[in-house]
Design a protein around this motif. Structure first.
Motif, PDB file in Angstrom:
ATOM      1  N   PRO A  21       3.431 -19.644  -9.188  1.00 16.65           N
ATOM      2  CA  PRO A  21       2.619 -18.620  -8.528  1.00 16.65           C
ATOM      3  C   PRO A  21       3.121 -18.377  -7.101  1.00 16.65           C
ATOM      4  O   PRO A  21       3.555 -19.297  -6.426  1.00 16.65           O
ATOM      5  CB  PRO A  21       1.219 -19.226  -8.503  1.00 16.65           C
ATOM      6  CG  PRO A  21       1.227 -20.325  -9.494  1.00 16.65           C
ATOM      7  CD  PRO A  21       2.644 -20.801  -9.605  1.00 16.65           C
ATOM      8  N   MET A  22       3.050 -17.135  -6.670  1.00 15.13           N
ATOM      9  CA  MET A  22       3.478 -16.764  -5.325  1.00 15.13           C
ATOM     10  C   MET A  22       2.237 -16.393  -4.505  1.00 15.13           C
ATOM     11  O   MET A  22       1.364 -15.675  -4.990  1.00 15.13           O
ATOM     12  CB  MET A  22       4.432 -15.570  -5.406  1.00 15.13           C
ATOM     13  CG  MET A  22       4.900 -15.043  -4.076  1.00 15.13           C
ATOM     14  SD  MET A  22       6.222 -16.007  -3.306  1.00 15.13           S
ATOM     15  CE  MET A  22       7.580 -15.620  -4.374  1.00 15.13           C
ATOM     16  N   THR A  23       2.179 -16.894  -3.281  1.00 13.89           N
ATOM     17  CA  THR A  23       1.069 -16.574  -2.389  1.00 13.89           C
ATOM     18  C   THR A  23       1.520 -15.508  -1.400  1.00 13.89           C
ATOM     19  O   THR A  23       2.595 -15.606  -0.806  1.00 13.89           O
ATOM     20  CB  THR A  23       0.602 -17.832  -1.630  1.00 13.89           C
ATOM     21  OG1 THR A  23       0.154 -18.793  -2.591  1.00 13.89           O
ATOM     22  CG2 THR A  23      -0.536 -17.508  -0.682  1.00 13.89           C
ATOM     23  N   TYR A  24       0.683 -14.483  -1.254  1.00 10.65           N
ATOM     24  CA  TYR A  24       0.974 -13.357  -0.377  1.00 10.65           C
ATOM     25  C   TYR A  24      -0.177 -13.167   0.613  1.00 10.65           C
ATOM     26  O   TYR A  24      -1.325 -13.431   0.290  1.00 10.65           O
ATOM     27  CB  TYR A  24       1.097 -12.055  -1.174  1.00 10.65           C
ATOM     28  CG  TYR A  24       2.133 -12.060  -2.256  1.00 10.65           C
ATOM     29  CD1 TYR A  24       3.423 -11.576  -2.009  1.00 10.65           C
ATOM     30  CD2 TYR A  24       1.829 -12.496  -3.542  1.00 10.65           C
ATOM     31  CE1 TYR A  24       4.372 -11.544  -3.014  1.00 10.65           C
ATOM     32  CE2 TYR A  24       2.776 -12.469  -4.541  1.00 10.65           C
ATOM     33  CZ  TYR A  24       4.048 -11.992  -4.282  1.00 10.65           C
ATOM     34  OH  TYR A  24       4.987 -11.964  -5.277  1.00 10.65           O
ATOM     35  N   LYS A  25       0.159 -12.627   1.776  1.00 11.20           N
ATOM     36  CA  LYS A  25      -0.840 -12.250   2.784  1.00 11.20           C
ATOM     37  C   LYS A  25      -0.965 -10.734   2.750  1.00 11.20           C
ATOM     38  O   LYS A  25       0.038 -10.019   2.795  1.00 11.20           O
ATOM     39  CB  LYS A  25      -0.369 -12.731   4.157  1.00 11.20           C
ATOM     40  CG  LYS A  25      -1.301 -12.414   5.280  1.00 11.20           C
ATOM     41  CD  LYS A  25      -2.374 -13.452   5.363  1.00 11.20           C
ATOM     42  CE  LYS A  25      -3.197 -13.213   6.634  1.00 11.20           C
ATOM     43  NZ  LYS A  25      -4.570 -13.511   6.463  1.00 11.20           N
ATOM     44  N   LEU A  26      -2.210 -10.227   2.653  1.00 11.05           N
ATOM     45  CA  LEU A  26      -2.411  -8.790   2.632  1.00 11.05           C
ATOM     46  C   LEU A  26      -1.952  -8.175   3.952  1.00 11.05           C
ATOM     47  O   LEU A  26      -2.187  -8.729   5.021  1.00 11.05           O
ATOM     48  CB  LEU A  26      -3.880  -8.452   2.404  1.00 11.05           C
ATOM     49  CG  LEU A  26      -4.496  -8.896   1.073  1.00 11.05           C
ATOM     50  CD1 LEU A  26      -5.913  -8.357   0.955  1.00 11.05           C
ATOM     51  CD2 LEU A  26      -3.670  -8.467  -0.107  1.00 11.05           C
ATOM     52  N   ASP A  27      -1.299  -7.027   3.854  1.00 12.45           N
ATOM     53  CA  ASP A  27      -0.835  -6.293   5.019  1.00 12.45           C
ATOM     54  C   ASP A  27      -1.926  -5.294   5.405  1.00 12.45           C
ATOM     55  O   ASP A  27      -2.154  -4.314   4.696  1.00 12.45           O
ATOM     56  CB  ASP A  27       0.461  -5.556   4.666  1.00 12.45           C
ATOM     57  CG  ASP A  27       0.987  -4.694   5.780  1.00 12.45           C
ATOM     58  OD1 ASP A  27       0.299  -4.541   6.819  1.00 12.45           O
ATOM     59  OD2 ASP A  27       2.095  -4.151   5.628  1.00 12.45           O
ATOM     60  N   PRO A  28      -2.633  -5.515   6.527  1.00 15.30           N
ATOM     61  CA  PRO A  28      -3.747  -4.631   6.884  1.00 15.30           C
ATOM     62  C   PRO A  28      -3.307  -3.205   7.198  1.00 15.30           C
ATOM     63  O   PRO A  28      -4.112  -2.278   7.129  1.00 15.30           O
ATOM     64  CB  PRO A  28      -4.372  -5.306   8.109  1.00 15.30           C
ATOM     65  CG  PRO A  28      -3.290  -6.149   8.680  1.00 15.30           C
ATOM     66  CD  PRO A  28      -2.431  -6.574   7.523  1.00 15.30           C
ATOM     67  N   HIS A 144      10.898  -6.749  -0.261  1.00 14.24           N
ATOM     68  CA  HIS A 144      10.589  -5.579   0.554  1.00 14.24           C
ATOM     69  C   HIS A 144      11.840  -5.183   1.349  1.00 14.24           C
ATOM     70  O   HIS A 144      12.468  -6.034   1.975  1.00 14.24           O
ATOM     71  CB  HIS A 144       9.431  -5.900   1.506  1.00 14.24           C
ATOM     72  CG  HIS A 144       8.817  -4.692   2.105  1.00 14.24           C
ATOM     73  ND1 HIS A 144       9.411  -3.988   3.122  1.00 14.24           N
ATOM     74  CD2 HIS A 144       7.658  -4.049   1.815  1.00 14.24           C
ATOM     75  CE1 HIS A 144       8.643  -2.961   3.453  1.00 14.24           C
ATOM     76  NE2 HIS A 144       7.573  -2.970   2.665  1.00 14.24           N
ATOM     77  N   PRO A 145      12.217  -3.907   1.331  1.00 15.72           N
ATOM     78  CA  PRO A 145      13.464  -3.503   1.993  1.00 15.72           C
ATOM     79  C   PRO A 145      13.449  -3.665   3.512  1.00 15.72           C
ATOM     80  O   PRO A 145      14.510  -3.793   4.126  1.00 15.72           O
ATOM     81  CB  PRO A 145      13.612  -2.025   1.610  1.00 15.72           C
ATOM     82  CG  PRO A 145      12.261  -1.567   1.213  1.00 15.72           C
ATOM     83  CD  PRO A 145      11.551  -2.778   0.682  1.00 15.72           C
ATOM     84  N   MET A 146      12.264  -3.676   4.129  1.00 15.86           N
ATOM     85  CA  MET A 146      12.222  -3.788   5.588  1.00 15.86           C
ATOM     86  C   MET A 146      12.132  -5.234   6.062  1.00 15.86           C
ATOM     87  O   MET A 146      12.767  -5.603   7.040  1.00 15.86           O
ATOM     88  CB  MET A 146      11.060  -2.967   6.138  1.00 15.86           C
ATOM     89  CG  MET A 146      11.237  -1.473   5.876  1.00 15.86           C
ATOM     90  SD  MET A 146      10.000  -0.469   6.673  1.00 15.86           S
ATOM     91  CE  MET A 146      10.545  -0.560   8.368  1.00 15.86           C
ATOM     92  N   THR A 147      11.328  -6.039   5.370  1.00 16.87           N
ATOM     93  CA  THR A 147      11.121  -7.417   5.837  1.00 16.87           C
ATOM     94  C   THR A 147      12.055  -8.410   5.170  1.00 16.87           C
ATOM     95  O   THR A 147      12.183  -9.534   5.633  1.00 16.87           O
ATOM     96  CB  THR A 147       9.680  -7.871   5.563  1.00 16.87           C
ATOM     97  OG1 THR A 147       9.466  -7.884   4.147  1.00 16.87           O
ATOM     98  CG2 THR A 147       8.677  -6.962   6.248  1.00 16.87           C
ATOM     99  N   GLU A 150       9.574 -11.418  -0.131  1.00 13.63           N
ATOM    100  CA  GLU A 150       8.911 -11.049  -1.379  1.00 13.63           C
ATOM    101  C   GLU A 150       7.635 -10.284  -1.052  1.00 13.63           C
ATOM    102  O   GLU A 150       6.891 -10.655  -0.139  1.00 13.63           O
ATOM    103  CB  GLU A 150       8.568 -12.288  -2.206  1.00 13.63           C
ATOM    104  CG  GLU A 150       9.767 -12.955  -2.843  1.00 13.63           C
ATOM    105  CD  GLU A 150      10.452 -12.092  -3.890  1.00 13.63           C
ATOM    106  OE1 GLU A 150       9.754 -11.390  -4.651  1.00 13.63           O
ATOM    107  OE2 GLU A 150      11.698 -12.107  -3.932  1.00 13.63           O
ATOM    108  N   ALA A 151       7.390  -9.215  -1.793  1.00 21.37           N
ATOM    109  CA  ALA A 151       6.213  -8.388  -1.558  1.00 21.37           C
ATOM    110  C   ALA A 151       5.652  -7.945  -2.907  1.00 21.37           C
ATOM    111  O   ALA A 151       6.342  -7.991  -3.933  1.00 21.37           O
ATOM    112  CB  ALA A 151       6.576  -7.173  -0.712  1.00 21.37           C
ATOM    113  N   ALA A 186       1.195  -6.595  -0.013  1.00 17.23           N
ATOM    114  CA  ALA A 186       1.074  -7.963   0.499  1.00 17.23           C
ATOM    115  C   ALA A 186       2.452  -8.601   0.573  1.00 17.23           C
ATOM    116  O   ALA A 186       3.340  -8.285  -0.236  1.00 17.23           O
ATOM    117  CB  ALA A 186       0.154  -8.779  -0.405  1.00 17.23           C
ATOM    118  N   MET A 187       2.639  -9.466   1.540  1.00 20.75           N
ATOM    119  CA  MET A 187       3.928 -10.112   1.790  1.00 20.75           C
ATOM    120  C   MET A 187       3.831 -11.626   1.643  1.00 20.75           C
ATOM    121  O   MET A 187       2.840 -12.226   2.024  1.00 20.75           O
ATOM    122  CB  MET A 187       4.386  -9.853   3.222  1.00 20.75           C
ATOM    123  CG  MET A 187       4.606  -8.433   3.583  1.00 20.75           C
ATOM    124  SD  MET A 187       6.192  -7.873   2.965  1.00 20.75           S
ATOM    125  CE  MET A 187       6.048  -6.161   3.360  1.00 20.75           C
ATOM    126  N   ALA A 188       4.914 -12.203   1.128  1.00 27.19           N
ATOM    127  CA  ALA A 188       5.039 -13.654   1.148  1.00 27.19           C
ATOM    128  C   ALA A 188       5.274 -14.087   2.590  1.00 27.19           C
ATOM    129  O   ALA A 188       5.800 -13.313   3.392  1.00 27.19           O
ATOM    130  CB  ALA A 188       6.194 -14.099   0.265  1.00 27.19           C
TER     131      ALA A 188
END
Length: 192
Positions: A21-28, A144-147, A150-151, A186-188
């Motif tokens: 499983p991958m954990t991501y933080k929501l991008d506000p 993600h192409p900018m960061t 993983e997104a 959301a981003m890893a």
């Protein structure tokens, strides 16, 4: 023979690491929770719950191991009209001074077809908690192409009754049913 065994062990390890499983933080900045209702039959206005904070765990191989937990600070509530925002945050509706956040915490995630999920969870508004089912579509998962991290991105919909949460001013003239539309990216976490 030893090399083959080592290669097989490494490939099994890599496969299990990839399947974890991958954990991501929501991008506000790329997450919107839109609420829409009927106003006396004349219009269908909407408001955005911004400043979303949350964590999403996604397991592509076993979606039942996935989860989401979100906090919606009412400071981010915007109807695109300042005086109406003030009214929505007042005791007539959300009573944001007393109940400054709404929350959602998943209790079950199920596959619902190719790229589709049903996410059941507890929505809490004004300290009232009710079950809600989100119909979710996976938009994209990858780097993600900018960061270069993983997104993942999802869209979701649900319908709730605001009276269930004590937000019932003007019901039934102003619609009790509220349609929720959610889009999130959301981003890893960044590598340390």
């Amino acid at each position: 023979m030893k090399r083959l065994a080592l290669a097989a062990a490494l490939s099994l390890f890599a496969a299990s690491a990839f399947a974890a499983p991958m954990t991501y933080k929501l991008d506000p900045h790329h997450t919107m929770v839109i609420a829409q209702w009927n106003h006396f039959g004349f219009s269908n206005p909407y408001a955005n719950f911004g400043d979303v904070d949350g964590t999403l765990v996604y397991d592509a191989d076993d979606v039942s191991a996935s989860s989401v937990e979100v906090t919606l600070p009412l400071t981010g509530l915007s109807s695109f009209a300042a005086d109406f925002d003030t009214h929505l945050k007042s005791a007539d509706f959300f009573d944001a001074a007393k109940f400054p956040v709404a929350t959602f915490k998943s209790t079950k995630v199920e596959a619902a077809g190719e790229g589709k999920l049903k996410v059941t969870g507890d929505l809490t508004i004004k300290d009232v908690t009710k079950p809600v089912v989100l119909d979710v579509t996976l938009n994209k998962a990858g780097v993600h192409p900018m960061t270069k991290r993983e997104a993942i991105g999802f869209d979701a919909t649900a319908t709730i009754k605001r009276s269930d949460f004590g937000v019932d001013m003007y019901v039934p003239n102003v619609g009790d049913e509220v349609k929720l539309r959610i889009t999130t990216e959301a981003m890893a976490p960044a590598a340390e």
